[in-house]
Design an enzyme around this catalytic site. Structure first.
Site, short mmCIF file in Angstrom:
data_model
loop_
_atom_site.label_atom_id
_atom_site.label_comp_id
_atom_site.label_asym_id
_atom_site.label_seq_id
_atom_site.Cartn_x
_atom_site.Cartn_y
_atom_site.Cartn_z
N GLU A 275 0.83 -1.19 0.00
CA GLU A 275 0.00 0.00 0.00
C GLU A 275 0.87 1.25 0.00
O GLU A 275 1.97 1.24 0.53
CB GLU A 275 -0.92 0.00 1.23
CG GLU A 275 -1.97 -1.10 1.11
CD GLU A 275 -2.87 -1.22 2.33
OE1 GLU A 275 -3.98 -1.73 2.16
OE2 GLU A 275 -2.47 -0.83 3.43
N CYS B 22 3.22 8.70 1.13
CA CYS B 22 3.71 7.78 2.16
C CYS B 22 3.99 6.44 1.47
O CYS B 22 3.07 5.80 0.97
CB CYS B 22 2.63 7.64 3.24
SG CYS B 22 3.05 6.49 4.54
N CYS C 180 6.67 -6.42 7.46
CA CYS C 180 7.78 -5.88 8.25
C CYS C 180 8.19 -6.92 9.29
O CYS C 180 7.35 -7.59 9.87
CB CYS C 180 7.37 -4.59 8.95
SG CYS C 180 8.71 -3.84 9.89
N CYS D 199 6.52 -4.60 15.91
CA CYS D 199 6.10 -3.67 16.97
C CYS D 199 4.68 -4.02 17.41
O CYS D 199 3.81 -4.35 16.59
CB CYS D 199 6.18 -2.23 16.48
SG CYS D 199 7.86 -1.79 15.99
N CYS E 77 1.40 -2.35 15.83
CA CYS E 77 1.42 -2.04 14.39
C CYS E 77 0.86 -3.19 13.57
O CYS E 77 1.30 -4.33 13.68
CB CYS E 77 2.85 -1.75 13.96
SG CYS E 77 3.03 -1.52 12.17
N GLY F 247 6.80 -1.52 6.22
CA GLY F 247 8.21 -1.91 6.23
C GLY F 247 9.12 -0.98 6.99
O GLY F 247 8.77 0.15 7.32
N GLU F 248 10.31 -1.47 7.26
CA GLU F 248 11.33 -0.74 7.99
C GLU F 248 12.44 -0.40 6.99
O GLU F 248 13.19 -1.28 6.56
CB GLU F 248 11.84 -1.61 9.15
CG GLU F 248 13.14 -1.17 9.79
CD GLU F 248 13.17 0.29 10.22
OE1 GLU F 248 12.25 0.76 10.90
OE2 GLU F 248 14.15 0.97 9.84
N SER G 229 11.73 7.15 8.23
CA SER G 229 11.31 6.83 9.60
C SER G 229 11.81 5.44 9.96
O SER G 229 11.61 4.48 9.21
CB SER G 229 9.79 6.90 9.68
OG SER G 229 9.34 6.45 10.93
N LEU H 143 10.43 6.22 18.56
CA LEU H 143 10.93 5.97 19.92
C LEU H 143 9.90 5.22 20.76
O LEU H 143 10.18 4.16 21.29
CB LEU H 143 11.30 7.32 20.57
CG LEU H 143 12.24 7.22 21.76
CD1 LEU H 143 13.63 6.78 21.32
CD2 LEU H 143 12.31 8.56 22.49
N CYS I 237 -0.98 5.96 9.28
CA CYS I 237 0.24 5.19 9.48
C CYS I 237 0.02 4.05 10.46
O CYS I 237 -0.74 4.15 11.38
CB CYS I 237 1.35 6.08 9.99
SG CYS I 237 1.90 7.21 8.75
N1 SAH Z 1 9.01 1.07 10.12
C1 SAH Z 1 9.21 2.45 10.21
C2 SAH Z 1 8.35 3.23 9.26
C3 SAH Z 1 6.94 2.75 9.05
S1 SAH Z 1 5.85 2.88 10.42
C4 SAH Z 1 8.98 2.92 11.65
O1 SAH Z 1 8.44 2.19 12.43
O2 SAH Z 1 9.42 4.03 11.94
C5 SAH Z 1 5.48 4.61 10.43
C6 SAH Z 1 5.04 5.16 11.78
O3 SAH Z 1 3.71 4.71 12.11
C7 SAH Z 1 5.94 4.73 12.92
O4 SAH Z 1 6.29 5.80 13.76
C8 SAH Z 1 5.06 3.76 13.63
O5 SAH Z 1 5.41 3.62 14.96
C9 SAH Z 1 3.69 4.37 13.47
N2 SAH Z 1 2.61 3.45 13.80
C10 SAH Z 1 2.61 2.10 13.65
N3 SAH Z 1 1.45 1.58 14.07
C11 SAH Z 1 0.69 2.62 14.50
C12 SAH Z 1 -0.63 2.72 15.04
N4 SAH Z 1 -1.39 1.65 15.19
N5 SAH Z 1 -1.09 3.94 15.37
C13 SAH Z 1 -0.32 5.04 15.18
N6 SAH Z 1 0.91 5.02 14.65
C14 SAH Z 1 1.43 3.81 14.32
FE1 SF4 Z 2 7.41 -1.42 13.74
FE2 SF4 Z 2 7.44 0.31 11.68
FE3 SF4 Z 2 7.64 -2.32 11.23
FE4 SF4 Z 2 5.35 -1.33 12.06
S1 SF4 Z 2 6.33 -0.89 10.13
S2 SF4 Z 2 6.38 -3.19 12.85
S3 SF4 Z 2 6.02 0.32 13.42
S4 SF4 Z 2 9.09 -1.05 12.36
#
Ligand code: SAH
Ligand code: SF4
Length: 375
Positions: A95, A118, A125, A129, A132, A174-175, A206, A230, A348
């Site tokens: 997406e 975006c 990924c 997390c 997510c 993805g990361e 990010s 963070l 996001c």
């Molecule tokens: N993987 C990278 C970039 C993609 S995620 C990262 O984690 O930074 C982009 C952002 O969306 C990150 O800051 C992530 O923590 C945030 N995010 C993920 N799941 C979320 C959720 N359920 N609600 C709000 N923000 C979220």
């Molecule tokens: Fe974590 Fe970013 Fe991967 Fe989601 S996309 S699992 S927030 S690293």
């Protein structure tokens, strides 16, 4: 570059295109024309590159590929945010989202004075997390530079904004630092002034903090803006919310941020997903201030986008305000992300696609158990 046969014109840097043309016995200056057609004009078929000879177009079409993701579905939110479901050449889906800076009517993003794309960098990924949805999918594969760049071409063309200023955030699926080489190659292609000429200052990467890759990024000649996910102020809690913390801890991550080369007036954005009664207390806010006290930082608070399978709740607006005020009173620049496109699940952390792999009953069960185990 591999053999000419594996060259994907969409993911080739200009010098690779020049080498490919030499292999074809064609003058290298055609490479610039091709590069412009693809990246500036968004053309996806070499046969439409009308200032090249018919023979050269035929040779390009038979010898090389020019992959562009197919649009499977678009969904337009009431605020103008558009989510694209894209199919890659192997059938996998990703997406990408276009977010107008200011909400516009559902019909025309060209009215918005600035749009943000975006983009995804991986199918799924690996980072897992806890809040997510993409993390729940697990990793399927990395995207190629061609596929990352291809998202820009598709979104720009579909929305008619390729000729406008737009920004890019690598905040889709993805990361990016877990797919370092292809992500950086894509940024070099997008930045090349002989093509799209996208200034790296208009790109934000990010990351959760894959440290060796972050150290490498610090040495790159072409540097995007940096956002660090963070989300937590203690090692113990971050270990649970952002599992990579068990390998590359909070303290080391912040040390790497201190060393990260920033120009005058540049700052690192720290993203902080707010989870009700988990990391949203005044104590958390005060700890965050202390942690960032000697870093050129700004904070972006992301109140959780709730979803089925995510075992956390979004804090109240009052709790978010209280948290933001504590940061601001102590001199930190803070913003609260307005959740855009919530009606189409385009915000996001809400990007998830079902591929055959994730859709198997066994894997569904594993995901469900995983989610239950974390709650
Ligand atoms: N993987 C990278 C970039 C993609 S995620 C990262 O984690 O930074 C982009 C952002 O969306 C990150 O800051 C992530 O923590 C945030 N995010 C993920 N799941 C979320 C959720 N359920 N609600 C709000 N923000 C979220
Ligand atoms: Fe974590 Fe970013 Fe991967 Fe989601 S996309 S699992 S927030 S690293």
């Amino acid at each position: 570059m591999g053999t000419p046969a594996d060259l994907d014109l969409s993911g080739a840097e200009l010098h690779e295109l020049e080498a490919a043309l030499r292999d074809l016995g064609s003058p290298a200056f055609h490479a610039r024309q091709i590069f412009q057609w693809i990246h500036k004009r968004g053309v996806t078929d070499v046969r439409l590159m009308t200032d090249l000879s018919r023979e050269l177009r035929e040779a390009l079409a038979t010898r090389f590929v020019l992959t562009t993701p197919d649009v499977v579905k678009t969904e337009r939110s009431s605020d103008g945010t558009t989510k694209f479901l894209l199919r890659l050449s192997d059938g996998k889906q990703i997406e990408a989202v276009c977010i107008p800076e200011h909400p516009v009517g559902p019909t025309d993003v060209r009215d918005a004075d600035r749009v943000t794309f975006c983009l995804s960098t991986q199918v799924g990924c690996a980072m897992g997390c806890a809040f997510c949805l993409t993390g729940k999918m697990g990793i399927d594969r990395n995207l190629t530079a061609a596929e990352i760049v291809g998202q820009v071409r598709v979104l720009g063309r579909e929305l008619g904004v390729l000729d406008q200023r737009f920004t890019i955030v690598l905040m889709g699926m993805g990361e990016p630092l877990h797919n370092y080489d292809e992500t950086m190659k894509a940024l070099r292609i997008l930045a090349d002034e002989r093509g799209l000429g996208m200034s790296p200052r208009r790109v934000t990467l990010s990351t959760v903090g894959v440290l060796p890759a972050l150290e490498r990024l610090a040495t790159e000649p072409l540097m995007p803006n940096l956002a660090i996910s963070l989300h937590s102020t203690t090692e113990e809690q971050r270990d649970l919310l952002v599992p990579i913390n068990r390998k590359y801890g909070l303290k080391e991550l912040l040390d790497a941020c201190r060393r990260f080369p920033l120009k005058r007036r540049e700052r690192i954005t720290f993203e902080y997903v707010m989870l009700k009664n988990v990391n949203d207390t005044p104590d958390d806010a005060r700890r965050l201030v202390r942690l960032l006290s000697d870093i050129k930082a700004k904070v972006n608070l992301l109140p959780l986008n709730e979803a089925a399978g995510i075992p956390f709740e979004r804090p109240s607006d009052a709790a978010v305000d209280r948290f933001a005020r504590i940061l601001a009173e102590r001199g930190l620049t803070v913003s609260v992300r307005k959740s855009r496109g919530r009606d189409i699940r385009a915000a996001c952390g809400q990007l998830i696609t079902e591929t055959p792999r994730t859709a198997t009953p066994g894997r569904r069960l594993a995901l469900a158990m995983d989610a239950a185990g974390r709650s």
